[in-house]
Write a protein that holds these residues in place. Structure first.
Motif, PDB file in Angstrom:
ATOM      1  N   ALA A 191      -2.338   5.995   0.077  1.00 58.65           N
ATOM      2  CA  ALA A 191      -3.455   5.053   0.172  1.00 58.65           C
ATOM      3  C   ALA A 191      -3.636   4.601   1.616  1.00 58.65           C
ATOM      4  N   MET A 251       0.853  -1.204   0.000  1.00 62.25           N
ATOM      5  CA  MET A 251       0.000   0.000   0.000  1.00 62.25           C
ATOM      6  C   MET A 251       0.884   1.248   0.000  1.00 62.25           C
ATOM      7  N   SER A 252       0.599   2.192  -0.874  1.00 63.33           N
ATOM      8  CA  SER A 252       1.377   3.432  -0.870  1.00 63.33           C
ATOM      9  C   SER A 252       1.019   4.253   0.366  1.00 63.33           C
ATOM     10  N   LEU A 253       1.888   5.215   0.685  1.00 60.05           N
ATOM     11  CA  LEU A 253       1.665   5.994   1.914  1.00 60.05           C
ATOM     12  C   LEU A 253       0.334   6.738   1.847  1.00 60.05           C
TER      13      LEU A 253
END
Lengths: 677, 60
Positions: B5, B1-3
């Motif tokens: 998101a 998961m990106s930061l």
């Protein structure tokens, strides 16, 4: 390991500085450092010990979110996301207000109790209840007590939970009344959140359904505009419309509570929850950054003479009353309801439970530490002028300055007038309840970082708004939750009440619930000693009582798991809480000093009433009779709390003895092998 | 998961809005025959579940 040793050394040094420095101002960062070191070490060692040794966490065992996955209520969730969810649910007004009130004894007793309490009691309770619920399909506290201890204790726990709900709502509403009375700026700003939330509700219902982030950004822009506008309204000819007396505000809040709890949730409750949650998290983060940047010195002494009793903010001596005044932040029974609510249904792996259960409570404790720092950086003279009831300090700057100076905290009238002018209020004298004090402190910190003195009034009302907003959300949501609790309880007598959807029983239960907290609110508002004096100890006793119930449950479960050799982990904090609530409850009932004991107060006023005399602060015989009746009701409630604790302890001991007599585990966990859905 | 998101999902989770993607994934995997709720219905269902019933508890 070297790192942990260094951390321990740093923490011990910081704590040493905080504990031993006298006569000069200690920097607030020493407290913050001591707290953070304590948290990390406690989490790494004690939290892990509880997980592996005491509870026997098994990361391989499927959690409810895995076994019963439905994509809705049961969803395996990333631990960082779940931490946020859980923290947002447990962090409320409690950890902000309690420490502010506790500062009347100096910063040291509060700091030590918050740190020791959270490590040994609060975080242990949250973690254990989360674990117990997680092993039982995420059932609620009442059901867990019934499963492990029996039907009667289950009902007793439900009654206790309802009583605590009523007191919490009353005391929270009282804090709002104290913060907004005679404050047109504050009242206008908070009132504006209602139309704002309704607009947001319509937006998420029809215009852009489900766009929570978007609507929240718009809402927060609206809030900031409302704060700015509030300043202009307060300075205009509209000000009288938003200047209400405490009694008027009290009835407005009761009416609001009844209406709000009956509206559809998407219209008012949900959108305001978005605002209050994000504002709360934002304000907490900003406060932490602000304290770190400003590094303010603590002007409150480490200890004040009031540790021996006789304090103006709340009555009684350090033991037991400090330990019930700071409830949330050290240990809060209410968390047992949250830890057995949505969180256990979302945990992806048992291995996440220490981080969520133990860790989130440490974070909440840090909020309490910041609130204590906030109260302690203010001039102690100002602190006591703000937090003493008008019956003690009067209502004018001169009388307040004289009274507080006589307490040993010198301040002059001009400073009080100037402080009020700086924050855009008519007066700061006797603004009890903790919220205004914290708001002045936050204005001090925030204006140091952004905007300078000119921004103080804005930041003060920002802080008031942030506190009032989530208290109103809690009043609304709490009234709904209380309504369902009451329907469950009434359903035991008349099954018709069980129907959660039916219109009639819901209406009756809602009005009963609002009536119950409204009664205590009115009593608090009309109490000449300010009400906080009476209601906050009742709240503290009830909250710690529920914590004792939860820890007794955890002890019973440990015995039934055949892990009794580790039962001291839950038994010691349970015993401490029983000792505190027991002593405090007993003193509130029977203490001969009318300032502390309800019955002594009732008989003093009752005797005068019989002779037809009016005792200050009552102004008529009617008021005298009301004082006596209030005292008796408070005493009855206190006795109820003591009864709940005593009954649960007795049932708990019986359950432990019974479990000990059997050689195999007797817990009723969901079996590991049950077919995966 | 990106930061981003992660932050967005945490923020939604704080106000009780669970992941719609996770719900669709669950439905696709376990109930391929049933028609899943669309995003709006899902949002309303979860809103009602959070505030309308017994799960509305929040701390002091």
């Amino acid at each position: 390991m070297i790192g942990w040793g260094a951390l321990a050394l740093l923490g011990a040094t910081a704590l040493g500085v905080v504990a031993t420095t006298r006569g000069e101002h200690v920097n607030a960062l020493w407290i913050v450092t001591a707290a953070l070191c304590t948290y990390f070490i406690a989490y790494r060692f004690y939290g892990r010990f509880i997980a592996t040794k005491v509870l026997g966490i098994d990361p391989g065992r499927p959690t409810p979110a895995v076994r019963r996955a439905d994509g809705l209520d049961y969803v395996a969730t990333d631990r960082r996301v779940l931490f946020g969810h859980h923290f947002a649910a447990i962090a409320g007004a409690g950890p902000l207000v309690g420490p502010v009130l506790a500062a009347q004894m100096g910063y040291l007793p509060g700091t030590l109790w918050i740190l020791a309490g959270v490590v040994l009691a609060g975080a242990v309770q949250d973690f254990c209840v989360l674990f117990i619920s997680m092993r039982r399909d995420g059932r609620s506290l009442g059901e867990l007590v019934r499963m492990e201890m029996g039907v009667v204790p289950g009902i007793i726990a439900l009654i206790g939970a309802f009583a605590i709900m009523v007191i919490i709502l009353a005391v929270l509403a009282l804090i709002v009344v104290r913060a907004l009375a005679e404050s047109p700026w504050g009242l206008f700003t908070v009132t504006m959140t209602i139309p704002l939330a309704i607009l947001m509700g319509c937006y998420t219902r029809w215009l852009r359904p489900g766009r929570v982030g978007e609507v929240s950004v718009l809402g927060i822009i609206g809030l900031l505009a409302a704060i700015v506008l509030g300043g202009q309204v307060a300075a205009s000819s509209w000000a009288p419309f938003f200047t209400l007396t405490p009694v008027q505000l009290c009835f407005a809040l009761i009416g609001y509570g009844a209406v709000a709890a009956l509206l559809p949730v998407w219209l008012l409750l949900a959108p305001r929850d978005y605002l209050s949650t994000f504002l709360k998290i934002g304000a907490i983060v900003a406060l932490a950054l602000g304290i770190a940047i400003m590094a303010p010195p603590l002007r409150m002494p480490a200890l004040t003479p009031f540790i021996h009793g006789g304090g103006p903010v709340w009555s009684g001596t350090l033991f037991p009353f400090l330990f019930i005044t700071i409830a949330c932040g050290a240990v809060s029974g209410f968390h047992a309801l949250i830890a057995s609510g949505t969180t256990p249904k979302l945990i992806a792996s048992e291995g996440d439970a220490p981080f969520i259960g133990y860790g989130a409570m440490l974070a909440e404790s840090f909020v309490a530490i910041m609130a204590l720092v906030g109260a302690s950086i203010l001039d102690p003279g100002l602190y006591f002028a703000m937090n003493s009831p008008a019956a003690i300090v009067g209502v004018t700057p001169d009388s307040a300055a004289a009274a507080v100076t006589a307490m040993g905290f010198p301040i002059d009238a001009a400073t009080l007038v100037q402080t009020a002018r700086d924050v855009g209020e008519h007066t700061v004298i006797s603004r009890t309840g903790g919220a205004p004090t914290l708001a002045v402190a936050m204005a001090e910190i925030f204006s140091h970082v952004v905007g300078g003195p000119a921004m103080k009034a804005f930041w003060y009302h920002f802080a008031i708004l942030f506190e009032a907003l989530f208290i109103l959300t809690a009043v609304d949501a709490g009234t709904r939750a209380g309504r369902f609790m009451l329907q469950d309880l009434l359903g035991l007598v008349s099954p018709r009440f069980r129907d959660g959807e039916a219109w009639g029983p819901g209406l009756v239960a809602t009005f009963l619930c609002v009536g119950a907290w409204g009664f205590f609110l009115y009593q608090g508002v009309t109490d000449p000693l300010g009400g906080v004096n009476t209601l906050w100890p009742l709240f503290g006793i009830s909250n710690q009582m529920l914590a004792a119930v939860a820890l007794v449950l955890a002890t019973v479960v440990l015995f039934r798991m055949k892990r009794a050799r580790y039962a001291w982990v839950t038994t010691l904090p349970a015993a401490w809480l029983v000792a505190c609530t027991g002593t405090a409850g007993f003193q509130k009932l029977f203490h001969p000093d009318p300032a502390i004991g309800f019955l002594a107060h009732a008989s003093k006023f009752g005797a005068a009433l019989a002779e037809g005399r009016v005792l200050a602060p009552a102004k008529s015989l009617d008021q005298m009779a009301r004082v006596v009746m209030n005292d008796r009701i408070d005493a009855g409630l206190c006795a109820l709390f003591l009864g709940v604790v005593a009954a649960i302890v007795i049932y708990g001991i019986r359950a432990c003895i019974a479990a000990n007599a059997v050689s195999t585990p007797t817990v009723t966990e969901t079996p590991m092998t049950e077919a995966v859905a | 998961m990106s930061l981003f998101a992660l932050i967005a999902e945490t923020a939604r989770s704080m106000v009780g809005v669970p992941s719609y993607a996770a719900y669709r994934a669950h439905m696709a995997e376990h109930h391929p025959d049933a028609a899943p709720m669309d995003q709006v219905a899902f949002f309303r269902d979860r809103q009602q579940a959070r505030y309308g019933g017994k799960g509305g508890g929040r701390c002091c």
